[in-house]
Design a protein around this motif. Structure first.
Motif, PDB file in Angstrom:
ATOM      1  N   LYS A  42       0.831  -1.199   0.000  1.00 49.04           N
ATOM      2  CA  LYS A  42       0.000   0.000   0.000  1.00 49.04           C
ATOM      3  C   LYS A  42       0.872   1.258   0.000  1.00 49.04           C
ATOM      4  O   LYS A  42       0.587   2.229  -0.728  1.00 49.04           O
ATOM      5  N   LEU A  43       1.939   1.250   0.786  1.00 48.47           N
ATOM      6  CA  LEU A  43       2.834   2.395   0.851  1.00 48.47           C
ATOM      7  C   LEU A  43       3.591   2.590  -0.461  1.00 48.47           C
ATOM      8  O   LEU A  43       3.750   3.716  -0.939  1.00 48.47           O
ATOM      9  N   ILE A  44       4.033   1.486  -1.062  1.00 52.97           N
ATOM     10  CA  ILE A  44       4.751   1.567  -2.338  1.00 52.97           C
ATOM     11  C   ILE A  44       3.832   2.097  -3.438  1.00 52.97           C
ATOM     12  O   ILE A  44       4.210   2.970  -4.239  1.00 52.97           O
ATOM     13  N   LYS A  45       2.603   1.599  -3.457  1.00 55.48           N
ATOM     14  CA  LYS A  45       1.643   2.020  -4.479  1.00 55.48           C
ATOM     15  C   LYS A  45       1.360   3.513  -4.393  1.00 55.48           C
ATOM     16  O   LYS A  45       1.197   4.191  -5.422  1.00 55.48           O
ATOM     17  N   SER A  46       1.319   4.045  -3.184  1.00 55.62           N
ATOM     18  CA  SER A  46       1.033   5.478  -3.008  1.00 55.62           C
ATOM     19  C   SER A  46       2.306   6.326  -3.003  1.00 55.62           C
ATOM     20  O   SER A  46       2.252   7.518  -2.700  1.00 55.62           O
ATOM     21  N   LYS A  47       3.448   5.675  -3.336  1.00 61.90           N
ATOM     22  CA  LYS A  47       4.751   6.369  -3.403  1.00 61.90           C
ATOM     23  C   LYS A  47       5.075   7.063  -2.082  1.00 61.90           C
ATOM     24  O   LYS A  47       5.512   8.213  -2.046  1.00 61.90           O
TER      25      LYS A  47
ATOM     26  N   ILE B 115       7.169   5.774   0.334  1.00 61.69           N
ATOM     27  CA  ILE B 115       8.444   5.359   0.916  1.00 61.69           C
ATOM     28  C   ILE B 115       9.584   6.052   0.165  1.00 61.69           C
ATOM     29  O   ILE B 115       9.653   5.997  -1.064  1.00 61.69           O
ATOM     30  N   ILE B 116      10.453   6.710   0.908  1.00 63.73           N
ATOM     31  CA  ILE B 116      11.585   7.453   0.352  1.00 63.73           C
ATOM     32  C   ILE B 116      12.885   6.801   0.831  1.00 63.73           C
ATOM     33  O   ILE B 116      13.036   6.514   2.025  1.00 63.73           O
ATOM     34  N   LYS B 117      13.825   6.566  -0.098  1.00 61.98           N
ATOM     35  CA  LYS B 117      15.145   6.059   0.269  1.00 61.98           C
ATOM     36  C   LYS B 117      16.202   7.083  -0.137  1.00 61.98           C
ATOM     37  O   LYS B 117      16.317   7.427  -1.319  1.00 61.98           O
ATOM     38  N   ASN B 118      16.917   7.561   0.851  1.00 66.61           N
ATOM     39  CA  ASN B 118      17.977   8.555   0.602  1.00 66.61           C
ATOM     40  C   ASN B 118      17.479   9.734  -0.243  1.00 66.61           C
ATOM     41  O   ASN B 118      18.145  10.187  -1.176  1.00 66.61           O
ATOM     42  N   GLY B 119      16.273  10.187   0.071  1.00 62.52           N
ATOM     43  CA  GLY B 119      15.740  11.382  -0.589  1.00 62.52           C
ATOM     44  C   GLY B 119      15.029  11.138  -1.895  1.00 62.52           C
ATOM     45  O   GLY B 119      14.516  12.082  -2.502  1.00 62.52           O
ATOM     46  N   LYS B 120      14.946   9.880  -2.343  1.00 62.92           N
ATOM     47  CA  LYS B 120      14.267   9.577  -3.602  1.00 62.92           C
ATOM     48  C   LYS B 120      13.188   8.520  -3.372  1.00 62.92           C
ATOM     49  O   LYS B 120      13.336   7.641  -2.527  1.00 62.92           O
ATOM     50  N   LYS B 121      12.109   8.604  -4.146  1.00 58.35           N
ATOM     51  CA  LYS B 121      11.015   7.654  -3.997  1.00 58.35           C
ATOM     52  C   LYS B 121      11.500   6.241  -4.303  1.00 58.35           C
ATOM     53  O   LYS B 121      12.174   5.999  -5.307  1.00 58.35           O
ATOM     54  N   ALA B 122      11.161   5.317  -3.419  1.00 58.70           N
ATOM     55  CA  ALA B 122      11.633   3.942  -3.549  1.00 58.70           C
ATOM     56  C   ALA B 122      10.655   3.098  -4.341  1.00 58.70           C
ATOM     57  O   ALA B 122       9.450   3.364  -4.377  1.00 58.70           O
ATOM     58  N   SER B 123      11.185   2.055  -4.964  1.00 57.08           N
ATOM     59  CA  SER B 123      10.360   1.056  -5.627  1.00 57.08           C
ATOM     60  C   SER B 123      10.444  -0.242  -4.831  1.00 57.08           C
ATOM     61  O   SER B 123      11.293  -0.383  -3.923  1.00 57.08           O
ATOM     62  N   LYS B 124       9.597  -1.191  -5.169  1.00 60.59           N
ATOM     63  CA  LYS B 124       9.555  -2.451  -4.440  1.00 60.59           C
ATOM     64  C   LYS B 124      10.897  -3.179  -4.481  1.00 60.59           C
ATOM     65  O   LYS B 124      11.282  -3.861  -3.530  1.00 60.59           O
ATOM     66  N   LYS B 125      11.641  -3.008  -5.590  1.00 54.80           N
ATOM     67  CA  LYS B 125      12.895  -3.736  -5.767  1.00 54.80           C
ATOM     68  C   LYS B 125      14.130  -2.933  -5.362  1.00 54.80           C
ATOM     69  O   LYS B 125      15.263  -3.371  -5.603  1.00 54.80           O
ATOM     70  N   SER B 126      13.927  -1.792  -4.751  1.00 54.67           N
ATOM     71  CA  SER B 126      15.065  -0.969  -4.342  1.00 54.67           C
ATOM     72  C   SER B 126      15.998  -1.753  -3.419  1.00 54.67           C
ATOM     73  O   SER B 126      15.554  -2.396  -2.457  1.00 54.67           O
TER      74      SER B 126
ATOM     75  N   VAL C  54      12.461   6.758   4.763  1.00 53.62           N
ATOM     76  CA  VAL C  54      11.402   7.585   5.342  1.00 53.62           C
ATOM     77  C   VAL C  54      10.057   7.050   4.861  1.00 53.62           C
ATOM     78  O   VAL C  54       9.858   6.829   3.660  1.00 53.62           O
ATOM     79  N   ILE C  55       9.150   6.811   5.803  1.00 59.77           N
ATOM     80  CA  ILE C  55       7.798   6.326   5.484  1.00 59.77           C
ATOM     81  C   ILE C  55       6.800   7.422   5.830  1.00 59.77           C
ATOM     82  O   ILE C  55       6.804   7.954   6.946  1.00 59.77           O
ATOM     83  N   PHE C  56       5.964   7.765   4.857  1.00 61.38           N
ATOM     84  CA  PHE C  56       4.904   8.754   5.080  1.00 61.38           C
ATOM     85  C   PHE C  56       3.559   8.045   5.207  1.00 61.38           C
ATOM     86  O   PHE C  56       3.245   7.161   4.409  1.00 61.38           O
ATOM     87  N   MET C  57       2.779   8.442   6.192  1.00 58.52           N
ATOM     88  CA  MET C  57       1.422   7.928   6.337  1.00 58.52           C
ATOM     89  C   MET C  57       0.463   9.092   6.115  1.00 58.52           C
ATOM     90  O   MET C  57       0.459  10.051   6.890  1.00 58.52           O
ATOM     91  N   LYS C  58      -0.309   9.011   5.069  1.00 57.63           N
ATOM     92  CA  LYS C  58      -1.130  10.150   4.640  1.00 57.63           C
ATOM     93  C   LYS C  58      -2.181  10.532   5.680  1.00 57.63           C
ATOM     94  O   LYS C  58      -2.600   9.724   6.503  1.00 57.63           O
ATOM     95  N   ASP C  59      -2.597  11.787   5.598  1.00 54.91           N
ATOM     96  CA  ASP C  59      -3.667  12.273   6.464  1.00 54.91           C
ATOM     97  C   ASP C  59      -4.979  11.597   6.099  1.00 54.91           C
ATOM     98  O   ASP C  59      -5.223  11.269   4.932  1.00 54.91           O
ATOM     99  N   GLU C  60      -5.812  11.367   7.095  1.00 51.08           N
ATOM    100  CA  GLU C  60      -7.102  10.707   6.879  1.00 51.08           C
ATOM    101  C   GLU C  60      -8.170  11.411   7.698  1.00 51.08           C
ATOM    102  O   GLU C  60      -7.936  11.812   8.839  1.00 51.08           O
ATOM    103  N   GLU C  61      -9.343  11.519   7.132  1.00 54.19           N
ATOM    104  CA  GLU C  61     -10.455  12.131   7.866  1.00 54.19           C
ATOM    105  C   GLU C  61     -11.066  11.127   8.830  1.00 54.19           C
ATOM    106  O   GLU C  61     -11.150   9.935   8.536  1.00 54.19           O
TER     107      GLU C  61
END
Length: 299
Positions: free
Chosen positions: A39-44, A46-57, A66-73
């Motif tokens: 879910k985190l990868i699909k929503s982009k 997860i960041i690795k060393n300042g760049k968006k990571a892919s599943k195979k990084s 760095v993992i971001f968890m989006k705001d939710e109502e």
């Protein structure tokens, strides 16, 4: 992309060894589930060393994830309700719930709940997340309620509860003099005579309750209880089964003149902090009505 700091929405994790993939790293280091990772990868997110990571990084020692968890109502209406917070970190709030308050809104209680109070707390602290309860208590049971501030905290604590990695203790005032400590290992299922109640039944689900005597009074005892399973009304059913029902429990016992509800309190919780696996024990002091009940029993 600038500096990142840990908060309710962000996890900053430093890698201390090499891994074959970022998925492996987060699974081993943070116990991240495959579903949550995808879910985190699909929503982009997860960041690795300042760049968006892919599943195979690939991941090596010294990398920063760095993992971001989006705001939710959240749909609970904020209300100014006193919350007795006994523990808090970026992922969790643990409350000592007063007796007589419902945890979350229902048809009969659509406001004045713990959820409404937490919604106000989130609003006051700019926590833009859904309220996720990890455990719940009956309206008339007091004590520890665990609230997750984000999906990571909810996933981690739910796993610990499901895998019996959380050590829970309760305090209860029960009828009669309990002679010694013991273990109740009896299956629990629906009571065929009453759809609201549960009962010890041969075809029920296994339920294990350990108890130890803390104090004895005139025709009553204070006991500490540990449950290794989480069946509905487990403590109430088991203590009734051994002839020591909880005082004030109108479902499994009778009304009491020393307390207006079942004298049951979720007292302590031992768990691992989601972000660092540090072991923590929190305790919730007995509410005033149980303290008063003990004083009356001592007379």
């Amino acid at each position: 992309m600038g500096k990142f700091f840990d908060n309710e929405s962000t996890i900053v994790h430093k890698i201390d060894r090499s891994y074959s993939s970022i998925e492996e790293a987060l699974k081993i280091d943070l116990d991240l589930s495959g579903r949550f990772f995808r879910k985190l990868i699909k929503s982009k997110s997860i960041i690795k060393n300042g760049k968006k990571a892919s599943k195979k990084s690939l991941v090596k020692k010294g990398d920063t994830i760095v993992i971001f968890m989006k705001d939710e109502e959240d749909n609970n209406i904020p209300e100014d309700i006193n919350l007795n917070i006994v523990y808090e970190d970026y992922d969790l709030i643990i409350l000592n719930k007063e007796p007589g308050i419902v945890v979350h809104p229902t048809k009969g209680h659509n406001n004045g709940t713990v959820a409404n109070g937490v919604a106000q707390y989130f609003k006051n602290h700019n926590i833009n997340k859904k309220i996720r309860f990890v455990n719940r208590l009956d309206m008339d049971t007091s004590g520890i309620v665990v609230v997750a501030k984000n999906p990571f905290g909810h996933q981690q604590m739910s796993k610990q509860f499901e895998n019996n990695q959380v050590k829970k203790s309760y305090l209860a005032l029960v009828d009669g003099i309990v002679k010694g400590d013991g273990v109740i290992d009896e299956p629990i299922g629906k009571d065929p005579q009453d759809s609201i109640k549960n009962a010890v039944k041969a075809d029920g689900k296994r339920a294990i309750t350990k108890y130890e005597v803390i104090d004895r009074y005139n025709e009553a005892s204070l006991v500490k209880l540990y449950i290794e399973t989480g069946r509905t009304h487990q403590i109430r059913v088991h203590m009734d089964y051994i002839g020591h029902p909880i005082i004030g429990d109108t479902l499994y016992n009778k009304e009491s003149n020393i307390i207006k509800r079942q004298a049951l309190h979720s007292y302590s919780l031992e768990f691992k902090v989601p972000r660092n696996n540090e072991k923590v024990k929190v305790e919730a002091n007995l509410p005033e009505d149980m303290v008063e009940a003990v004083e009356k029993l001592r007379l």
